[in-house]
Design an enzyme around this catalytic site. Structure first.
Site, PDB file in Angstrom:
ATOM      1  N   ALA A  21      37.871  41.997  46.641  1.00 30.00           N
ATOM      2  CA  ALA A  21      36.902  40.913  46.534  1.00 30.00           C
ATOM      3  C   ALA A  21      37.487  39.645  47.144  1.00 30.00           C
ATOM      4  CB  ALA A  21      36.534  40.679  45.069  1.00 30.00           C
ATOM      5  N   GLU A  48      35.754  49.999  44.772  1.00 27.23           N
ATOM      6  CA  GLU A  48      34.533  50.162  43.978  1.00 27.23           C
ATOM      7  C   GLU A  48      33.328  50.422  44.879  1.00 27.23           C
ATOM      8  OE1 GLU A  48      34.857  47.792  39.879  1.00 27.23           O
ATOM      9  OE2 GLU A  48      35.314  46.512  41.591  1.00 27.23           O
ATOM     10  N   GLU A  81      43.228  45.066  39.889  1.00 27.04           N
ATOM     11  CA  GLU A  81      42.768  43.842  39.243  1.00 27.04           C
ATOM     12  C   GLU A  81      43.645  43.394  38.086  1.00 27.04           C
ATOM     13  OE1 GLU A  81      39.087  45.601  41.177  1.00 27.04           O
ATOM     14  OE2 GLU A  81      40.886  46.335  40.168  1.00 27.04           O
ATOM     15  N   GLY A 105      37.505  45.625  44.580  1.00 27.12           N
ATOM     16  CA  GLY A 105      36.085  45.738  44.900  1.00 27.12           C
ATOM     17  C   GLY A 105      35.829  46.627  46.092  1.00 27.12           C
TER      18      GLY A 105
END
Length: 357
Positions: free
Chosen positions: A60, A102, A122, A99
């Site tokens: 991210a 993901e 994370e 992310g």
């Protein structure tokens, strides 16, 4: 443009180009959302998500954390990918982290070059995966593998990821060529849209006391950290609750982590470490000079430790003190420290002999 789309026969190729690491900034999320929606109504029968540059989506855009949220959110984009009526393949090179992984987990198939790595790191920023990672990873890889992946935060090599079903296939050579070949093979067999959210985990197959054991272990290994314990709670929900309830819990606990002093401090450190190596006004092409020798003033605990670091790197060290007695005391401290590491067999010792003066 950060996201482009190219229709090659029956295959829609979605390409992300957001250097240097293809982070999931708002333009990337918006581009992905618009492209996936558009592709539902064209002549494509299968979609590929691939990235330019040195890596797949490496995570991210954490510079957005703590600021006013910008739509579309990553969970919304991830859910849209998984809901696609056309199969979606993630084609991974470099690293697919946080992310980025993901996004890959939301795709219906995942392939990678052998040198690739995947992970959900994370926890190293005091966070937990907040876009479905805690719910999809255990459904694919199993509870233990998913817990280890997320609570350690360490990336995993592609071969290992394939062995625990996080990846479907490894491709040699050019990734896009391999992805198109993989897609054509699927198309020949009328591929199904395999949604990870449709997988259920049988609670009866989980070792009794597993989650309590992880909580106890993490209480010692990650004392004072809240994110690892919340990851365990999310994975437990993946076992015992429908995925929509698990995703709700994941999002709630992610926000709690995001607002915690722990995560704020770790994110500050993350940016500070990267800023510390940059010198304003220094051209990027400036090459670092080789360090030939080092002089250290003061041979106390700190000075001695610095001297050992340079000596271990093979760089000659000159240690300067106010008198011979202080100098000898400093040298004795260094000798004692090396003696301890030798006993523990944890350090090779210096590559070159220290200088003194």
């Amino acid at each position: 443009m950060t996201v482009t789309y190219d229709l090659q026969n029956k295959i829609g190729v979605i390409t992300i180009n957001n250097p240097p690491v293809n982070a999931l900034s708002q333009p990337v999320r918006e581009g992905l959302k618009g492209t996936i929606e558009k592709a539902q109504h064209d002549d494509s029968e299968l979609l590929i998500i691939i990235c330019t540059g040195r890596t797949f989506i490496a995570g991210a855009d954490i510079s957005e954390f703590g600021k006013m949220p910008m739509e579309p959110s990553l969970p919304d984009v991830v859910n849209l990918i998984e809901a696609s009526a056309k199969p979606v393949i993630a084609a991974i090179h470099g690293t697919a982290l946080g992310g980025g992984f993901e996004v890959a987990l939301a795709c219906h198939y995942r392939i990678a070059v052998p040198s690739a790595k995947v992970g959900l790191p994370e926890v190293k920023l005091g966070l937990l995966p907040g876009a479905g990672g805690t719910q999809r990873a255990p459904r694919l890889a199993g509870v233990k593998n998913a817990l280890d992946l997320m609570t350690s935060g360490h990336p995993m090599k592609a071969a290992r990821a394939q062995s625990i079903e996080l990846l479907d296939s490894l491709v040699e050579g050019n990734l896009l060529t391999g992805a198109i070949e993989f897609a054509n093979t699927l198309l020949a067999d009328n591929p199904e849209v395999r949604r990870v959210s449709d997988i259920t985990i049988d609670p009866a197959q989980i070792e009794p006391g597993l989650f309590d054991a992880y909580r106890a272990r993490l209480a010692k290994r990650a004392r004072g950290q809240i994110a690892p314990q919340k990851i365990v709670a999310c994975v437990e929900a993946a076992v015992n609750q429908p995925i929509n309830k698990g995703l709700e819990l994941e999002r709630k606990l992610f926000v709690e982590c995001l607002l915690s002093p722990e995560s704020q401090g770790l994110r500050h450190l993350f940016f500070a470490e990267r800023k510390a190596v940059k010198i304003n006004g220094l051209p990027k092409e400036t090459r670092a000079k080789a360090i030939q020798s080092v002089g250290i003033i003061g041979g106390g605990t700190m000075g001695g430790g610095i001297a050992m670091n340079f000596a271990n790197a093979g760089i000659p060290v000159t240690l300067l003190e106010i008198d011979e007695q202080a100098l000898q005391r400093g040298k004795d401290i260094i000798a004692s420290n090396y003696g301890i590491t030798v006993k523990k067999a944890s350090s090779p010792g210096p590559k070159q002999k220290n200088g003194s003066g």
